[in-house]
Design a protein around this motif. Sequence first.
Motif: not given
Length: 747
Positions: A650-651, A707
């Motif tokens: 993630d990120d 995202e």
Amino acid sequence: SWLLDPLRGAALGLLLAGLLAAVAVAGLLARERAQAVATQAVLLDRLEEQSAMLEEAALLAGLGSFTCDPETMAFAFREELFALWGVPAGSPLRDDPDVFATHVLEPQDQARVVAAFDEGLAHGGRHDVEFRIRRVDTGEQRHVRSTVEVVLGPDGRPARITGAQLDVSDLVAARHAAQDAGALHRAVLAASPDVVFVTDVREGRPVYVSPSVRQLLGREPEEILGAGTEGPSRHVHPDDVRVLAQATVQACALGDGGVWQTRYRVLHQDGHWVWVDRRATPFQRDADGTVRQLLGVLRDVSDVVAAEERLAHAALHDPLTGLPNRVLLAARLRGLVSAGGPRAAVVYLDLDGFKRVNDTAGHAAGDAVLCEVARRLQTAVRADETVARLGGDEFVVLLRGRDDDDGTLTAARRVLRVLDVPVQAGGSLHLVRASAGVVLVDGESDAEQLLADADTAMYRAKGLGKDRLQLFEASLRDELAERLRVERLLRAALQPVGPVPHPRGWPRLGLAYQVVVDERGVVVGVEALSRLTDDDGVPVPPDLFVGVAEESDLVQRLGAHVLERALRQLADWRRAAPGREALTMAVNVSAREASHPGFAAQVLAALERHRLEPADLVLELTETSLLEAGPTTLATLRRLHELGVRVAIDDFGTGYASLRYLTELPVDLVKVDRGFTAGLPHDAACATVVRAVAGMAEELGLGCVVEGVETQEQRDALPGGVHLQGYLLGRPLPADEVDLGVRLARR
Ligand code: C2E
Ligand code: CA
Ligand code: CA
């Protein structure tokens, strides 16, 4: 004589006095009689009168006298003598002139008695001899002392021979008892490591000290006794002289049997100080009751004192580093608060990523790192400043105020710089950094508040990206209060609902779902995002409560809660409509959660419960937490990954993971951080990153999600083949509001 049992001593004294009196009487008797022969007859009457008195006295004293005719050498024994020998009246033995030698005197002593008698005959004068007799009537053995006085005539031959015998059996018995008692006492004193002493209070001088003083102080008793008036204090530690003097005063004020105990240091012959416990009691008193002598016992308690000091040190210091602990720190800080002067500083340090050292290099290496950090911190402060360890990887440094606040803060920054050089431990180098909070001592906050404020500032420093120093501001205190409030809310919300539901207005934990679509706009997955509302229904930002959960023990429970609800939701959606077999559910997982030993089992059990396949689940871990993950966490993830559970970074792009590292991680999916998407389509750098990551993912056979897609323009700027997530495709919404239908196709 103080050594003796007082009763026995008294008995002995009494007997001695009796003996002396008797002997004196005997001597007097002999002299008077000799005189009587030589002087006038006028004195005869008085003499007889006196001798009658003396004989009476002799009888009373148990003294039997006899005379011996110098010419015939015939003995004449008096009545009391027969009584002493136990020869009854009327016994034919009374007429036997040799009765003493043949029937009374013990044969073994015969030679001595004869020798003494012959000595008297030869030289005249008085001769004492002690011997044993056997009483004729009872056969009992008695001890007798005999005095014979021989007066020589002008021709040098005996002119008059008189004598007396006294039963001294009691005396002898007492003497033996006394000898036994004396021997016992001496043995006790010799065997005991304790030193017994008697001190003359008025002269301030020891009058007796037992031999064990040799062991205690390496000094001879004579040396102690000869030390003169200043004796007792001559070898006493200067700081303890007054203590000792006071103890003596106190002991003298005690009643008999009272004991005054005190502890002080005495110099050993070889130069080291010996801690002794002195127990003193009044021993001899003057007529008016004032204590003249004290009797005392000295015991070496150096070991005890050393043990006590070790305990005291242990109570105030950290066993690993030897630094002051929290208790001692608080005391020093209180001292600093009340000291005044330029503003001092409290620096609260927390090592960054220390857990990683423990996990990768082992606890011994972790300990070595902590010790090295402790050592370095001490080199960065002045000698009168404090470095303390609060436990774990938290240290506090107290700095005295420099010329001004700027100077003080510079000194605080210098403390952090000692960690610039990597630490060698467990065969490798570790770059340990620290986040630090600093607060200036302002005279308003007490020690406890200062420490809490420095801690708060440290948390802020960590939050801002670690390896930095944060000065405390009052607003941080509010932030801390807010975090505490959120923790309370989260704890309440996580409480299992019993038969009685939570009342209205109870904090609630819910889930919002956000869709992930493929390049054609088909929903391929959903990400579950936690939502917390407070008692008034006001939402708490997820970053805030997730952070609070990660810092407390709540993160495991939060994670389990989300996993369970999200998987149930996926199962529901699958059941509700056909064609959703490929739909995945993504949940966010904290590093701390994944490091829990039961994590894999918990995940598999939840899948099982909802009859879902491992591939239906995506576990999202941030790039940063994966970079900091220890070997156990990675092993857990690898195992799940091998079982088919999907793992996403993630990120991505915020944690500086090297591409090489990426290939070593058990991951299936990369999620490009929305910070890059925000720069699209105009920011060239962002566009490059997104394109590079997408290309790399394809290269490595990984999926890629971009995202934060908010606009059509951004969507259009994305490379082909990536999946999309963002407000454009759907905001995070409650389950019943989520649209799982196809999104608008690309331009
Ligand atoms: P995340 O995993 O990166 O989650 C995506 C975040 O981006 C969510 O914020 C979401 O609301 C937001 N977002 C989605 N689309 C857009 C968009 O188009 N524009 C913008 N500006 N934002 C968008 P949220 O819900 O506030 O969550 C924040 C972070 O909290 C999450 O970041 C995740 O790291 C963490 N988090 C949320 N729920 C959980 C949870 O249950 N467990 C754990 N461990 N972490 C969670
Ligand atoms: Ca996420
Ligand atoms: Ca994210």
